[in-house]
Design a protein around this motif. Structure first.
Motif, PDB file in Angstrom:
ATOM      1  N   GLY A 151       0.755  -1.241   0.000  1.00  0.00           N
ATOM      2  CA  GLY A 151       0.000   0.000   0.000  1.00  0.00           C
ATOM      3  C   GLY A 151       0.784   1.290   0.000  1.00  0.00           C
ATOM      4  N   HIS A 152       2.125   1.224   0.050  1.00  0.00           N
ATOM      5  CA  HIS A 152       2.914   2.453   0.093  1.00  0.00           C
ATOM      6  C   HIS A 152       4.194   2.316  -0.726  1.00  0.00           C
ATOM      7  N   GLY A 153       4.777   3.449  -1.042  1.00  0.00           N
ATOM      8  CA  GLY A 153       6.051   3.484  -1.744  1.00  0.00           C
ATOM      9  C   GLY A 153       6.617   4.882  -1.701  1.00  0.00           C
ATOM     10  N   THR A 154       7.839   5.048  -2.202  1.00  0.00           N
ATOM     11  CA  THR A 154       8.446   6.371  -2.259  1.00  0.00           C
ATOM     12  C   THR A 154       9.502   6.395  -3.351  1.00  0.00           C
ATOM     13  N   TYR A 155       9.683   7.565  -3.934  1.00  0.00           N
ATOM     14  CA  TYR A 155      10.782   7.766  -4.884  1.00  0.00           C
ATOM     15  C   TYR A 155      12.067   8.053  -4.107  1.00  0.00           C
ATOM     16  N   ASP A 156      13.213   7.810  -4.765  1.00  0.00           N
ATOM     17  CA  ASP A 156      14.472   8.245  -4.177  1.00  0.00           C
ATOM     18  C   ASP A 156      14.615   9.744  -4.409  1.00  0.00           C
ATOM     19  N   ALA A 157      15.710  10.320  -3.908  1.00  0.00           N
ATOM     20  CA  ALA A 157      15.877  11.773  -3.974  1.00  0.00           C
ATOM     21  C   ALA A 157      15.942  12.299  -5.399  1.00  0.00           C
TER      22      ALA A 157
ATOM     23  N   THR B 213       8.950   0.212  -3.301  1.00  0.00           N
ATOM     24  CA  THR B 213       7.611  -0.191  -2.878  1.00  0.00           C
ATOM     25  C   THR B 213       7.673  -1.239  -1.778  1.00  0.00           C
ATOM     26  N   THR B 214       6.788  -1.114  -0.781  1.00  0.00           N
ATOM     27  CA  THR B 214       6.718  -2.125   0.270  1.00  0.00           C
ATOM     28  C   THR B 214       5.931  -3.328  -0.238  1.00  0.00           C
TER      29      THR B 214
ATOM     30  N   GLY C  96       5.700  -7.679   7.200  1.00  0.00           N
ATOM     31  CA  GLY C  96       4.594  -6.770   6.962  1.00  0.00           C
ATOM     32  C   GLY C  96       4.975  -5.311   6.820  1.00  0.00           C
ATOM     33  N   PRO C  97       5.945  -4.958   5.962  1.00  0.00           N
ATOM     34  CA  PRO C  97       6.284  -3.547   5.791  1.00  0.00           C
ATOM     35  C   PRO C  97       5.098  -2.779   5.222  1.00  0.00           C
ATOM     36  N   HIS C  98       4.761  -1.666   5.833  1.00  0.00           N
ATOM     37  CA  HIS C  98       3.606  -0.894   5.360  1.00  0.00           C
ATOM     38  C   HIS C  98       4.085   0.426   4.764  1.00  0.00           C
ATOM     39  N   ASP C  99       4.273   1.441   5.587  1.00  0.00           N
ATOM     40  CA  ASP C  99       4.730   2.723   5.056  1.00  0.00           C
ATOM     41  C   ASP C  99       6.245   2.710   4.861  1.00  0.00           C
ATOM     42  N   LEU C 100       6.689   3.573   3.939  1.00  0.00           N
ATOM     43  CA  LEU C 100       8.105   3.687   3.569  1.00  0.00           C
ATOM     44  C   LEU C 100       8.364   5.142   3.224  1.00  0.00           C
ATOM     45  N   ARG C 101       9.362   5.757   3.867  1.00  0.00           N
ATOM     46  CA  ARG C 101       9.630   7.177   3.626  1.00  0.00           C
ATOM     47  C   ARG C 101      11.111   7.418   3.355  1.00  0.00           C
TER      48      ARG C 101
END
Length: 277
Positions: free
Chosen positions: A35-41, A48-49, A81-86
């Motif tokens: 349900g979550h992911g993030t771009y690198d800088a 993505t988790t 169970g990784p959920h959010d990632l920042r």
């Protein structure tokens, strides 16, 4: 990037200017998204988790944006169970390993509550573990994160037992230190749906759709400075000196509560609200 509800098998990349779909991501065989992911800088990679549902171990998928979101690898999330990632200010990542194992064959059923061990893990860009901390209560599943520019991580948790026994479910953390727990988990009905830090870094807000409230904490004192009551409130994003919220009835409002209602839309806003500026 919008992810299918967990445990979902797809995500779509959207153009925020017109809503058009730029790409679709499908999880590899044996994986589902959380349900979550993030771009690198640089914006060149998306992380993505995910769950390796046969082993029950968390993974972070790596996707090459420049090549049209081609999957190029994965690393361990160092938990279940990784959920959010920042993204962290140093270019690494912080992962909310919620500790809860799921499997697509069982839908959203939680498979390991008696043995769960959630953790907050810090990884470098290559997936190496830099630091890790666990909540005091192992049934407090770490779910959602927000990161301040100085590296302070705000944490929202969800209690996996009797609500009447819920411990504090809001915390902050700096690498190398212990968790600073805040608030009253019972008052949040044992459930934090979203978390955000204001853009000036002075406030932390959490929402609980189950309790129908949002709490705004002063990050200096650690105490609740404002409480907002709205049915099914969940989405929250930091503004310059405050917070913006959404709920399942189409409302958009700020921390002034009923007097701060800004708009109502013919939409049922879901879990999260993301600032794009």
């Amino acid at each position: 990037v919008a992810f299918a509800r967990r445990p979902g098998r797809f995500a779509v990349v959207l153009d925020c200017r017109d809503g058009s779909v730029l790409a679709r991501l499908d999880s590899p065989q044996g994986r589902h998204f959380y349900g979550h992911g993030t771009y690198d800088a640089s914006g060149d990679l998306l992380f993505t988790t995910e769950n390796d549902f046969e082993s029950g171990q968390g993974r972070i998928g790596v996707w090459d944006v420049r090549r049209g979101y081609v999957r190029i690898g994965e690393v361990a999330s160092h938990g279940i169970g990784p959920h959010d990632l920042r993204l962290m200010p140093d270019g690494g990542f912080v992962v909310a390993n919620g500790g809860i194992d799921t499997h697509p064959a069982s839908g959203r059923e939680k498979l390991n509550i008696p043995t769960m061990r959630p953790n907050l893990s810090y990884l470098d860009i290559d997936g190496n573990l830099l630091d890790q901390v666990e909540p005091i209560q192992p049934l407090a599943s770490i779910r959602h994160l927000s990161v301040r520019p100085d590296g302070l991580v705000a944490i929202g948790m969800q209690w996996q037992s009797d609500v009447a026994a819920a411990p504090p479910l809001v915390a902050t953390h700096m690498r190398g230190e212990t968790l600073r727990e805040m608030g009253d988990g019972v008052g949040l009905a044992g459930y934090v749906g979203s978390v955000a830090v204001s853009k000036d870094g002075a406030q932390l807000a959490v929402t609980s759709p189950r309790a129908g409230i949002a709490q705004v904490f002063d990050l200096v004192t650690g105490f609740v400075s404002t409480e907002v009551e709205e049915v099914d409130i969940c989405g929250v994003a930091g503004t310059g000196t405050g917070m913006m919220f959404t709920n399942g009835n189409g409302l958009v409002f700020n921390s002034a509560g009923k007097s701060g209602r800004l708009a109502r839309h013919e939409l049922a806003w879901d879990n999260h609200l993301v600032s794009i500026v």
